[in-house]
Design a protein around this motif. Structure first.
Motif, PDB file in Angstrom:
ATOM      1  N   ARG A   1      92.791   7.312   1.725  1.00  0.00           N
ATOM      2  CA  ARG A   1      92.115   7.106   3.007  1.00  0.00           C
ATOM      3  C   ARG A   1      92.604   5.831   3.678  1.00  0.00           C
ATOM      4  NH1 ARG A   1      86.072   8.811   0.728  1.00  0.00           N
ATOM      5  NH2 ARG A   1      86.384  11.085   0.918  1.00  0.00           N
ATOM      6  N   GLN A   2      92.735   4.781   2.902  1.00  0.00           N
ATOM      7  CA  GLN A   2      93.210   3.512   3.449  1.00  0.00           C
ATOM      8  C   GLN A   2      94.654   3.628   3.931  1.00  0.00           C
ATOM      9  OE1 GLN A   2      92.732   0.253   0.701  1.00  0.00           O
ATOM     10  NE2 GLN A   2      93.791  -1.221   2.019  1.00  0.00           N
TER      11      GLN A   2
ATOM     12  N   ALA B   1      97.005   4.132  12.369  1.00  0.00           N
ATOM     13  CA  ALA B   1      96.629   3.075  13.300  1.00  0.00           C
ATOM     14  C   ALA B   1      97.858   2.498  13.993  1.00  0.00           C
ATOM     15  CB  ALA B   1      95.867   1.968  12.565  1.00  0.00           C
TER      16      ALA B   1
ATOM     17  N   GLY C   1      92.738  12.334   4.863  1.00  0.00           N
ATOM     18  CA  GLY C   1      93.413  11.797   6.042  1.00  0.00           C
ATOM     19  C   GLY C   1      94.862  12.182   6.220  1.00  0.00           C
TER      20      GLY C   1
ATOM     21  N   SER D   1      87.377   9.663   8.184  1.00  0.00           N
ATOM     22  CA  SER D   1      86.062   9.465   8.801  1.00  0.00           C
ATOM     23  C   SER D   1      85.146  10.663   8.605  1.00  0.00           C
ATOM     24  CB  SER D   1      86.232   9.179  10.296  1.00  0.00           C
ATOM     25  OG  SER D   1      86.892  10.260  10.939  1.00  0.00           O
TER      26      SER D   1
ATOM     27  N   ASP E   1      94.802   5.845   7.157  1.00  0.00           N
ATOM     28  CA  ASP E   1      94.247   5.118   8.292  1.00  0.00           C
ATOM     29  C   ASP E   1      95.204   4.032   8.765  1.00  0.00           C
ATOM     30  OD1 ASP E   1      91.967   6.640   8.419  1.00  0.00           O
ATOM     31  OD2 ASP E   1      90.671   5.167   7.422  1.00  0.00           O
TER      32      ASP E   1
ATOM     33  N   PRO F   1      90.239  14.122   8.459  1.00  0.00           N
ATOM     34  CA  PRO F   1      90.226  12.665   8.636  1.00  0.00           C
ATOM     35  C   PRO F   1      89.348  11.982   7.593  1.00  0.00           C
ATOM     36  CG  PRO F   1      89.823  13.802  10.729  1.00  0.00           C
ATOM     37  CD  PRO F   1      89.747  14.841   9.658  1.00  0.00           C
TER      38      PRO F   1
END
Length: 650
Positions: free
Chosen positions: A365-366, A373, A401, A396, A369, A394
């Motif tokens: 996830r990190q 980004a 993700g 979120s 993201d 996602p």
């Protein structure tokens, strides 16, 4: 700054930093805070061997993370490999980072870090080295000043149009060491490849290449999946600037570049990350979490903040500095399950008693993201072989993700079906129809990768039953079925011309076979299928309303049929005959009354087939398959047939 502009701005091998005469570090207090928190994603701008100007002196500022070390020094050609001549200094802030400025170091100078911890002493390659010696030598090299200038601005500006969910995706998987070779069985260099690969991919209609790992690896036979130089393109094929040139030329040809990326494990070579500072720094200390039984390698400790920052910085490095368009993350399943390839008692449950690796979930996830980004138009792709939910949802929304996931179940079931003699296929039709039940649960890519044509598994061609004619016909049918199925597409090199032998990493593909009539037919078909993938009814692979069955129940004839539909109202009729029997007067319900033509027939003479085809097709008011009008068709043997609607009048 838009991602495309940012990538062009940052596309340099090495940036010279300006330090004041009394400065000793590139790290600010904020940098250290981010690093220790696991959220510094540009560590390659600080760590390793950075070219700096300090006062009136130009040189290299070395930085290495070794918190367990009692001392660290730099040795290399510049000091006669004296382990004590250039001791490094530990930072005061308990970050575990050691630093040293050395003036007047020429590009290409070999060096290593000498790491000591009590009785432990090791000569370690730089984890952040931008360039390495050619194996079997293991030293890192002082980077050259940037000399490369990108000319792929058009691609970078338009990349979001080529990589969104509505664009066709046809990937050509390539192993750089064996796609082609020179006389004497020598490697092609990156620049040699740049002169051939982009034009070939463009001619064949592939949208992307996926390069098996290019990161430096000591054992060539690992195919790059056992890495020691995570930030260094493989030196067997040239310099980092040479690799940039290859990517630049692919982009100018309109071809995206996806890199295989391996955050799951690393080899235990003495010069690598294993036991780096005399402690289990990058890997788990407990072998039940830290050692991979299948690959005899170490597993990254993703619970450690600095390790996550190292890996995510590495992912961003290839996107920043090399304009890479996607990362295919290797062996995701091995990271998600604590008991992967382990027997009872050989693994440690998570804090809730389960088998899920919660650290890996958080890492993915990190990672995704962070990548999105900075680069919302870059693809992240998971090689994940289980039914883990939400891989392409996602973070979120509770997912991992990723943008895409390999559809391993489809690959396994499809090849199992095609391996059956046609006389028995009627008993196994669910192997073909089952995938549609879950095909829209994730954003899938259909892979026929290198793993399917090696280690005694046979080439795709030789997996097919029957005599040579039937094998080629089955292969053409397979590629037609794949092209018409929802999802992105991936073919390993050599598959596209029907290579008969397995892939051998020590040799070139058998390009001489591509000149055979049947092979040329397969190659022409793959080319035509790739171009057909641009059709609005096929390009949008992730819209559930874009698929509709006509008939999945004709087991006796081993025939299935469906519609692919575009958002613009267009549609294609896709029919598959999985037997070598010509089916005449085969009646099939049509969504619209009127005229149809053959848009593609894998049995056509141009592809090496028997040229059984339909000429003029007009529906009749006979109800079939829940539709008021139907066509009477001749189905070619072992063939995919794609029909296009021409309207009520022809």
């Amino acid at each position: 700054m838009p991602s495309s502009a940012k990538a062009n701005d940052m596309g340099k091998t090495n940036t010279k930093h300006i330090l004041s005469a009394d400065a000793a570090s590139l790290f600010s207090d904020f940098d250290i805070e981010l690093f220790k928190g696991g959220v510094h994603y540009r560590l390659y701008e600080k760590m390793g061997a950075q070219r700096v100007t300090k006062g009136n002196a130009e040189g290299i500022l070395f930085s290495v993370w070794a918190p367990g070390a009692g001392s660290v020094s730099v040795a290399g050609d510049f000091n006669g490999w004296d382990k004590n001549a250039h001791p490094m200094h530990a930072r005061w802030d308990s970050s575990g980072i050691w630093e040293l400025f050395v003036p007047d170091l020429a590009p290409g100078t070999p060096y290593k870090f000498i790491v000591r911890n009590g009785d432990f002493e090791a000569e370690k390659s730089d984890p952040f080295a931008f360039q390495c010696e050619v194996p079997p030598r293991t030293a890192s090299l002082i980077p050259a000043a940037d000399t490369f200038r990108w000319t792929d601005k058009k691609w970078m500006q338009e990349r979001h149009l080529k990589q969104n969910e509505h664009a066709p995706l046809s990937i050509y998987e390539v192993h750089l060491g064996s796609w082609k070779r020179k006389d004497g069985n020598e490697f092609l260099s990156y620049r040699d490849m740049a002169g051939e690969l982009p034009a070939y991919c463009r001619e064949m209609g592939f949208t992307h290449v996926e390069l098996m790992p290019v990161m430096e690896h000591p054992f060539y036979g690992s195919w790059g999946y056992q890495q020691t130089g995570y930030f260094a393109p493989g030196s067997r094929f040239g310099t980092p600037q040479d690799f940039m040139h290859l990517i630049n030329e692919l982009h100018k040809a309109g071809i995206g570049v996806i890199l295989d990326w391996v955050p799951s494990h690393f080899p235990t070579d003495a010069h690598g990350l294993q036991y780096f500072d005399g402690t289990h720094l990058y890997e788990h200390s407990d072998p039940r979490k830290g050692f991979h039984p299948d690959w005899q390698s170490s597993i990254f400790n993703l619970g450690r903040n600095e390790v996550r920052a190292f890996l995510i910085s590495n992912a961003l490095y290839w996107l920043d500095r090399f304009h890479v368009d996607g990362l295919r993350v290797d062996a995701v399943a091995s990271m998600l399950y604590l008991d992967y390839s382990r027997k009872e008692g050989e693994w440690i449950p998570n804090e809730f008693g389960g088998r899920e690796n919660l650290e890996s979930v958080q890492f993915f996830r990190q990672l995704n993201d962070a990548v999105h980004a900075s680069y919302p138009d870059v693809l992240t792709i998971a090689e994940e072989s289980t039914a883990w939910p939400g891989v392409t949802q996602p973070a979120s929304a509770g997912g991992l993700g990723f943008d895409r996931k390999w559809m391993m179940g489809w690959m396994h079931d499809t090849l199992l079906y095609f391996a059956q003699d046609p006389v028995y296929r009627s008993y196994h039709q669910e192997l073909l129809t089952f995938s549609i039940i879950y095909t829209y649960s994730e954003k899938f890519i259909l892979p026929f990768s290198h793993d399917e044509v090696v280690h005694g598994k046979h080439s795709l061609l030789r997996k097919m039953p029957g005599d040579e004619w039937q094998q080629f016909a089955n292969l053409r049918l397979l590629f037609g079925y794949m092209a018409a199925h929802p999802g992105g597409k991936l073919l390993f090199m050599g598959d596209e011309f029907g290579q008969s032998g397995e892939w051998r990493h020590d040799y070139s593909l058998d390009w001489h076979e591509a000149s055979g009539d049947k092979n040329k037919g397969v190659q022409q078909l793959v080319k035509d299928l790739n171009h057909l993938g641009n059709h609005p009814a096929l390009a949008d692979n992730y819209n559930p309303s874009g698929f509709e069955w006509i008939d999945f129940s004709d087991r006796d004839n081993c025939v299935i049929s469906w519609l692919r539909k575009g958002t613009n109202g267009s549609f294609l009729v896709c029919i598959f005959n999985f037997t070598p029997v010509v089916r005449r007067n085969y009646r099939l319900g049509m969504p619209e009354a009127g005229y149809y033509t053959e848009l593609l027939n894998t049995d056509a003479a141009v592809y090496g087939g028997s040229d059984v085809h339909n000429t003029q097709l007009e529906t009749a008011p006979f109800a079939r398959h829940g539709r008021t009008h139907s066509l009477s068709l001749t189905l070619p043997p072992l063939a995919t047939l794609v029909l296009e609607y021409k309207g009520p009048n022809f």
